[in-house]
Write a protein that holds these residues in place. Structure first.
Motif, PDB file in Angstrom:
ATOM      1  N   VAL A  99       0.832  -1.087   0.009  1.00  0.00           N
ATOM      2  CA  VAL A  99      -0.132  -0.193  -0.097  1.00  0.00           C
ATOM      3  C   VAL A  99       0.838   1.156   0.000  1.00  0.00           C
ATOM      4  CG1 VAL A  99      -1.728   1.232   1.201  1.00  0.00           C
ATOM      5  CG2 VAL A  99      -1.884  -1.320   1.332  1.00  0.00           C
ATOM      6  N   SER A 100       0.362   2.196  -0.788  1.00  0.00           N
ATOM      7  CA  SER A 100       1.361   3.472  -0.734  1.00  0.00           C
ATOM      8  C   SER A 100       0.933   4.467   0.613  1.00  0.00           C
ATOM      9  CB  SER A 100       0.737   4.498  -2.031  1.00  0.00           C
ATOM     10  OG  SER A 100       1.158   5.685  -1.843  1.00  0.00           O
ATOM     11  N   LEU A 101       2.061   4.945   1.169  1.00  0.00           N
ATOM     12  CA  LEU A 101       1.906   5.547   2.417  1.00  0.00           C
ATOM     13  C   LEU A 101       0.779   6.659   2.002  1.00  0.00           C
ATOM     14  CD1 LEU A 101       2.942   6.359   5.135  1.00  0.00           C
ATOM     15  CD2 LEU A 101       4.483   7.869   4.015  1.00  0.00           C
ATOM     16  N   ASP A 102       0.873   7.291   0.969  1.00  0.00           N
ATOM     17  CA  ASP A 102      -0.060   8.595   0.544  1.00  0.00           C
ATOM     18  C   ASP A 102      -1.437   8.033   0.759  1.00  0.00           C
ATOM     19  OD1 ASP A 102       2.271  10.023   0.802  1.00  0.00           O
ATOM     20  OD2 ASP A 102       2.314  10.343  -1.410  1.00  0.00           O
ATOM     21  N   ASP A 103      -1.784   6.732   0.382  1.00  0.00           N
ATOM     22  CA  ASP A 103      -2.897   6.323   0.267  1.00  0.00           C
ATOM     23  C   ASP A 103      -3.764   5.731   1.665  1.00  0.00           C
ATOM     24  OD1 ASP A 103      -3.450   6.668  -2.265  1.00  0.00           O
ATOM     25  OD2 ASP A 103      -2.756   4.633  -3.091  1.00  0.00           O
ATOM     26  N   SER A 104      -2.854   5.598   2.683  1.00  0.00           N
ATOM     27  CA  SER A 104      -3.460   5.082   3.991  1.00  0.00           C
ATOM     28  C   SER A 104      -4.423   5.761   4.706  1.00  0.00           C
ATOM     29  CB  SER A 104      -2.090   4.856   4.954  1.00  0.00           C
ATOM     30  OG  SER A 104      -1.380   6.112   5.037  1.00  0.00           O
ATOM     31  N   PRO A 105      -4.306   7.170   4.571  1.00  0.00           N
ATOM     32  CA  PRO A 105      -5.630   7.762   5.162  1.00  0.00           C
ATOM     33  C   PRO A 105      -6.897   7.580   4.352  1.00  0.00           C
ATOM     34  CG  PRO A 105      -3.779   9.353   4.947  1.00  0.00           C
ATOM     35  CD  PRO A 105      -3.432   8.263   4.125  1.00  0.00           C
ATOM     36  N   LYS A 106      -7.032   7.739   3.085  1.00  0.00           N
ATOM     37  CA  LYS A 106      -8.131   7.189   2.366  1.00  0.00           C
ATOM     38  C   LYS A 106      -8.637   5.758   2.632  1.00  0.00           C
ATOM     39  CE  LYS A 106      -5.811   8.762  -1.532  1.00  0.00           C
ATOM     40  NZ  LYS A 106      -5.394   8.756  -2.960  1.00  0.00           N
ATOM     41  N   LEU A 107      -7.553   4.916   2.704  1.00  0.00           N
ATOM     42  CA  LEU A 107      -7.950   3.410   3.145  1.00  0.00           C
ATOM     43  C   LEU A 107      -8.680   3.288   4.301  1.00  0.00           C
ATOM     44  CD1 LEU A 107      -5.436   0.729   2.529  1.00  0.00           C
ATOM     45  CD2 LEU A 107      -6.515   1.097   4.673  1.00  0.00           C
ATOM     46  N   TRP A 108      -8.075   4.095   5.441  1.00  0.00           N
ATOM     47  CA  TRP A 108      -8.604   4.157   6.552  1.00  0.00           C
ATOM     48  C   TRP A 108      -9.951   4.779   6.464  1.00  0.00           C
ATOM     49  CZ3 TRP A 108      -5.799   6.792  11.419  1.00  0.00           C
ATOM     50  CH2 TRP A 108      -6.392   6.505  12.500  1.00  0.00           C
ATOM     51  N   HIS A 109     -10.187   5.803   6.119  1.00  0.00           N
ATOM     52  CA  HIS A 109     -11.447   6.504   5.893  1.00  0.00           C
ATOM     53  C   HIS A 109     -12.614   5.474   5.341  1.00  0.00           C
ATOM     54  CE1 HIS A 109     -14.358   8.671   3.326  1.00  0.00           C
ATOM     55  NE2 HIS A 109     -14.384   9.328   4.106  1.00  0.00           N
ATOM     56  N   GLU A 110     -12.235   4.621   4.215  1.00  0.00           N
ATOM     57  CA  GLU A 110     -13.268   3.737   3.451  1.00  0.00           C
ATOM     58  C   GLU A 110     -13.366   2.596   4.625  1.00  0.00           C
ATOM     59  OE1 GLU A 110     -14.964   3.716   0.651  1.00  0.00           O
ATOM     60  OE2 GLU A 110     -13.924   5.567   0.476  1.00  0.00           O
ATOM     61  N   LEU A 111     -12.288   2.057   5.581  1.00  0.00           N
ATOM     62  CA  LEU A 111     -12.613   1.151   6.485  1.00  0.00           C
ATOM     63  C   LEU A 111     -13.722   1.529   7.498  1.00  0.00           C
ATOM     64  CD1 LEU A 111      -9.079  -0.363   7.027  1.00  0.00           C
ATOM     65  CD2 LEU A 111     -11.010  -1.550   5.783  1.00  0.00           C
ATOM     66  N   GLU A 112     -13.511   2.696   8.060  1.00  0.00           N
ATOM     67  CA  GLU A 112     -14.456   3.422   8.995  1.00  0.00           C
ATOM     68  C   GLU A 112     -15.818   3.448   8.656  1.00  0.00           C
ATOM     69  OE1 GLU A 112     -13.859   3.781  12.101  1.00  0.00           O
ATOM     70  OE2 GLU A 112     -11.757   3.881  12.373  1.00  0.00           O
ATOM     71  N   LYS A 113     -15.990   3.631   7.367  1.00  0.00           N
ATOM     72  CA  LYS A 113     -17.512   3.482   6.894  1.00  0.00           C
ATOM     73  C   LYS A 113     -18.321   2.310   7.444  1.00  0.00           C
ATOM     74  CE  LYS A 113     -16.771   6.032   2.579  1.00  0.00           C
ATOM     75  NZ  LYS A 113     -16.812   6.143   1.191  1.00  0.00           N
ATOM     76  N   ASP A 114     -17.625   1.194   7.930  1.00  0.00           N
ATOM     77  CA  ASP A 114     -18.192   0.220   8.479  1.00  0.00           C
ATOM     78  C   ASP A 114     -17.573  -0.374   9.769  1.00  0.00           C
ATOM     79  OD1 ASP A 114     -20.463  -0.951   6.612  1.00  0.00           O
ATOM     80  OD2 ASP A 114     -18.639  -1.273   5.191  1.00  0.00           O
ATOM     81  N   GLU A 115     -16.978   0.803  10.534  1.00  0.00           N
ATOM     82  CA  GLU A 115     -16.603   0.597  11.710  1.00  0.00           C
ATOM     83  C   GLU A 115     -15.201  -0.345  11.865  1.00  0.00           C
ATOM     84  OE1 GLU A 115     -20.132  -0.354  13.927  1.00  0.00           O
ATOM     85  OE2 GLU A 115     -20.697   1.750  14.425  1.00  0.00           O
ATOM     86  N   VAL A 116     -14.410  -0.216  11.038  1.00  0.00           N
ATOM     87  CA  VAL A 116     -13.226  -0.984  10.800  1.00  0.00           C
ATOM     88  C   VAL A 116     -11.987  -0.116  11.244  1.00  0.00           C
ATOM     89  CG1 VAL A 116     -11.632  -2.598   9.634  1.00  0.00           C
ATOM     90  CG2 VAL A 116     -14.239  -2.786   9.652  1.00  0.00           C
ATOM     91  N   THR A 117     -11.040  -0.320  12.167  1.00  0.00           N
ATOM     92  CA  THR A 117     -10.121   0.701  12.378  1.00  0.00           C
ATOM     93  C   THR A 117      -8.813   0.153  12.236  1.00  0.00           C
ATOM     94  OG1 THR A 117      -9.521   2.184  14.159  1.00  0.00           O
ATOM     95  CG2 THR A 117      -9.892   0.121  14.875  1.00  0.00           C
ATOM     96  N   LEU A 118      -7.765   1.162  12.079  1.00  0.00           N
ATOM     97  CA  LEU A 118      -6.331   0.902  12.132  1.00  0.00           C
ATOM     98  C   LEU A 118      -5.681   1.223  13.151  1.00  0.00           C
ATOM     99  CD1 LEU A 118      -5.220   2.189   8.509  1.00  0.00           C
ATOM    100  CD2 LEU A 118      -6.175   0.058   9.144  1.00  0.00           C
ATOM    101  N   ARG A 119      -6.461   2.062  13.975  1.00  0.00           N
ATOM    102  CA  ARG A 119      -5.853   2.921  15.210  1.00  0.00           C
ATOM    103  C   ARG A 119      -5.384   1.859  16.055  1.00  0.00           C
ATOM    104  NH1 ARG A 119      -5.437   8.330  17.362  1.00  0.00           N
ATOM    105  NH2 ARG A 119      -4.661   7.778  19.275  1.00  0.00           N
ATOM    106  N   GLU A 120      -4.055   2.009  16.670  1.00  0.00           N
ATOM    107  CA  GLU A 120      -3.512   1.018  17.783  1.00  0.00           C
ATOM    108  C   GLU A 120      -3.416  -0.225  17.264  1.00  0.00           C
ATOM    109  OE1 GLU A 120      -5.307   2.656  21.453  1.00  0.00           O
ATOM    110  OE2 GLU A 120      -5.325   4.327  20.099  1.00  0.00           O
ATOM    111  N   ALA A 121      -3.123  -0.643  15.793  1.00  0.00           N
ATOM    112  CA  ALA A 121      -3.082  -1.925  15.507  1.00  0.00           C
ATOM    113  C   ALA A 121      -1.529  -2.328  15.479  1.00  0.00           C
ATOM    114  CB  ALA A 121      -3.518  -2.169  14.199  1.00  0.00           C
ATOM    115  N   CYS A 122      -0.830  -1.421  15.747  1.00  0.00           N
ATOM    116  CA  CYS A 122       0.843  -1.367  15.661  1.00  0.00           C
ATOM    117  C   CYS A 122       1.208  -0.367  16.667  1.00  0.00           C
ATOM    118  CB  CYS A 122       1.565  -1.247  14.315  1.00  0.00           C
ATOM    119  SG  CYS A 122       0.828  -2.126  12.979  1.00  0.00           S
ATOM    120  N   GLY A 123       2.650  -0.512  16.856  1.00  0.00           N
ATOM    121  CA  GLY A 123       3.211   0.650  17.791  1.00  0.00           C
ATOM    122  C   GLY A 123       3.192   0.394  19.201  1.00  0.00           C
TER     123      GLY A 123
END
Length: 705
Positions: A99-123
């Motif tokens: 995945v392109s780094l620049d695409d990650s916000p758009k990808l996250w936005h699409e996932l959240e439409k169905d309450e799927v998150t990236l938040r705190e999956a790593c780190g």
């Protein structure tokens, strides 16, 4: 990169995504240093790959639960932004790659439409909270832990106490004493218990703390044999706060809670956790047990005779992959996936199958498989046929043939030698030479590409992690497999950490497996678990058994190449950051961070989140203090060290009412998080930052002079 706008209903999520997009832009412009940006993107599920210029995205699936709508959304995102492939992890997440780094916000936005998150999956956060896939339908469970896992996920997501810890923090819920979620290897592991108190049945948990895998695995210790249900999340919060303040931050390999427990002991760790109770915003948290209990049952179908072409396979599948739920008349069906990998085309076919035959409650498993729930007995044959058409009806879930492995050198920057290649050759070997093991669980094989144990190799009966060897005769490197034996559960269901036994060239792994399996077959007593057999024989016995495979004097040319590689030479991969050559003023960066945290504290206070406002203020104190200490050349390996060292160097320049910076800052756990205390604490940190800024300017002026 072009900016975009999001229109999500949840303003907190929307702000998160827009902030990620902003930080990516600042990173490209060189205004954020690589280490800081890495920390930020990891906490948002964006992970650098082995291949330069692309990212792995880890999608957080709490306790592995997915609806068909959410799985369909993940498929759409993978098709648009990735390569249409999905990977299930041992923490019940889904990963997509390239995945392109620049695409990650758009990808996250699409996932959240169905309450799927990236938040705190790593780190350095509270990672995805895992649970037994059987939770809610397990005939052996005292009660369903799913609502508690869900409540813990919601409670710690975006919680200020766990945004910048020294390392990650992992929590697991098992459904019964069989510990199918491996509570014993977690920072906090919870096992349900029902106890009669004063004639009343009370729910609670046996709580294990301080476990972990990696290069130095450690079994968790029992903190409580029975902790009342309402105290579990507050106790976990107290532990997280202690870990955040006292945990190691400089030496990455020592920065897990297991090392803090090892250093100070269980009694002291529990005492420190008790000290935090006063500061907790919730002393008790009663979980809404009905919140995730809603199950939409599959439709009933008329009795239609279903024919099975491969009756032998169906019978093996029924025996190994199907079990009766605690709900009478319904069955759970486990899908064995090869290394947790499948693609979106197959996933969409699975969605249609679930709609026809199972509840809308798909569970991803910690064994990289899938569980379908509430299948009616009369639908099992039809379900088998449907799953068989897409390759999802292979018998032997959680058997010897059901090998667990991380992606390793395929995509991971830390992979040393191929984990998936070894999994492939061992899978073929079992199929060809040990067909009985296809549905037996005598040996659990788990493989990681490096010592970090993403493939959980340290709790396997037969574990492997990627490594390397050097032939002293010609000084050439070759891929190696470090073999571990004796992990997992014994015949009494007691857990064990595997021993490192021997390191051999990767291309000899088949001979090693044959040797161990044949020896167990010939010398074990009837029904003796391999773990028990290993303990009886001892590590030295198996070292001698395998020693001949470690001899490097008889190497063949192919031994110098990894499994299924296209490269003509094996070499160790050196991970590099995504940005090089950016010079950052680290002192000023820490001051900016402190100011940002003060802003978060102000926002929390205005929203009535007084405990959050206090913790953000505390974090601002630490960041600002650390900024001035950078040029003092003092060891700053924990937040407590920062606080105490700042007092030593700067107390005489401040007029703290409490007499010391230590006492001034640590009021955080001496007061209830009331509005009054939050207001005072917040107002004083703003004054502190102004004073820090003045001292910083004086230091710069002195340097110029």
């Amino acid at each position: 990169m072009r900016s975009f706008r999001t229109e999500l209903e949840n303003p907190t999520v929307e702000k998160d995504i827009l902030d990620l997009e902003k930080k990516i832009r600042l990173f490209h412009e060189g205004q954020i240093d690589d280490d800081k940006f890495r920390s930020l993107r990891l906490a948002r599920g964006v992970y650098g790959q082995r291949q330069p210029g692309v990212q792995m995205i880890r999608i957080k699936i709490p306790y592995g639960k997915l609806t068909v709508r959410q799985l369909d959304r993940i498929c759409a995102v993978s098709d648009e932004y990735s390569n249409g492939k999905l990977h299930i992890t041992t923490r019940q997440d889904i990963q997509i790659h390239y995945v392109s780094l620049d695409d990650s916000p758009k990808l996250w936005h699409e996932l959240e439409k169905d309450e799927v998150t990236l938040r705190e999956a790593c780190g350095n956060t509270v990672r995805n909270i895992t649970a037994s896939e059987l939770a809610g339908i397990d005939p052996a469970e005292p009660f369903d832990v799913t609502p508690y896992a869900h409540a813990a996920f919601e409670y710690f997501l975006r919680n200020p106490i766990c945004q910048e810890m020294g390392r990650k923090f992992k929590i697991a819920f098992s459904s019964s004493v069989e510990d199918t979620a491996f509570a014993f290897i977690h920072d906090v592991g919870a096992i349900p218990v029902v106890k009669t108190i004063d004639g009343e049945e009370r729910r609670g948990f046996k709580v294990l703390i301080g476990g972990g895998l990696g290069a130095q695995p450690r079994m968790a210790e029992t903190a409580y044999e029975f902790l009342e249900e309402e105290k579990l999340i507050p106790f976990t919060e107290a532990l997280v706060r202690v870990f955040d303040r006292h945990g190691e931050r400089n030496r990455r390999m020592k920065a897990r809670m297991k090392f803090l427990l090892q250093d100070i002991g269980l009694e002291e760790l529990l005492r420190l956790a008790e000290e935090e109770r006063l500061a907790l915003k919730n002393k008790e948290i009663w979980v809404d047990r009905s919140k995730v209990d809603q199950v939409i049952l599959p439709k009933e179908v008329s009795n239609v005779e279903v024919s099975i072409e491969d009756q032998d396979k169906f019978e093996k599948w029924s025996k190994a992959n199907v079990f009766e739920q605690k709900q009478e008349g319904f069955y759970g069906v486990l899908v064995r996936l090869k290394l947790g990998n499948f693609d979106t085309t197959i996933a969409r076919k699975l969605i249609d199958i679930v709609k026809d035959y199972a509840a809308d409650d798909i569970r991803l498993t910690i064994r990289q498989g899938i569980l379908l729930k509430y299948v009616r007995k009369e639908n099992l044959k039809a379900l088998f046929n449907a799953l068989n058409e897409i390759g999802f009806a292979e018998p032997g879930y959680d058997s010897t043939a059901d090998i667990t492995a991380c992606p390793g050198t395929d995509t991971c920057v830390l992979g040393i030698s191929s984990s998936t290649g070894i999994a492939r050759v061992l899978g073929d070997l079992i199929k060809e030479e040990y067909p009985d093991l296809l549905t037996e669980d005598t040996f659990k094989i788990k493989i990681s590409g490096c010592p970090n144990a993403c493939g959980q190799h340290t709790i396997a009966q037969f574990g492997i992690h990627g490594s390397s060897l050097r032939n002293k005769a010609n000084k050439m490197l070759l891929p190696a497999a470090q073999i571990l034996l004796g992990g997992g559960f014994d015949g009494e269901n007691n857990p064990h950490i595997a021993d490192k036994v021997i390191k051999i060239p990767s291309k000899r792994i088949q001979d090693a497996f044959r040797t161990v399996v044949d020896d167990h077959e010939e010398n074990s007593t009837e029904g003796e678990y391999f773990v028990d057999y290993y303990k009886r024989q001892g590590k030295d016995y198996f070292y001698e058994l395998l020693k001949h495979l470690a001899d490097l004097e008889s190497l063949e040319p192919q031994d110098y190449l990894d499994w299924y590689t296209e490269e003509d030479k094996f070499q160790l991969h050196k991970a590099v950051g995504e940005c090089a050559g950016v010079i950052i003023d680290l002192v000023q960066t820490l001051i900016f961070e402190a100011e940002e945290k003060v802003g978060w504290a102000n926002e929390a206070f205005e929203n009535g989140l007084y405990a959050d406002a206090v913790y953000h203020s505390y974090a601002a104190y630490v960041s600002a203090a650390k900024a001035l200490l950078l040029d003092k050349k003092v060891k700053l390996n924990s937040q407590m060290t920062v606080i105490s060292r700042f007092a030593e160097h700067y107390d005489d320049q401040f007029n703290f009412a409490e007499g010391s910076f230590v006492d001034h800052v640590l009021r955080i756990n001496k007061h209830e998080p009331t509005k009054e205390f939050a207001e005072v604490y917040f107002s004083e940190v703003k004054v502190f930052l102004n004073d820090i800024d003045k001292i910083r300017k004086q230091d710069l002026a002195a340097e110029e002079a």
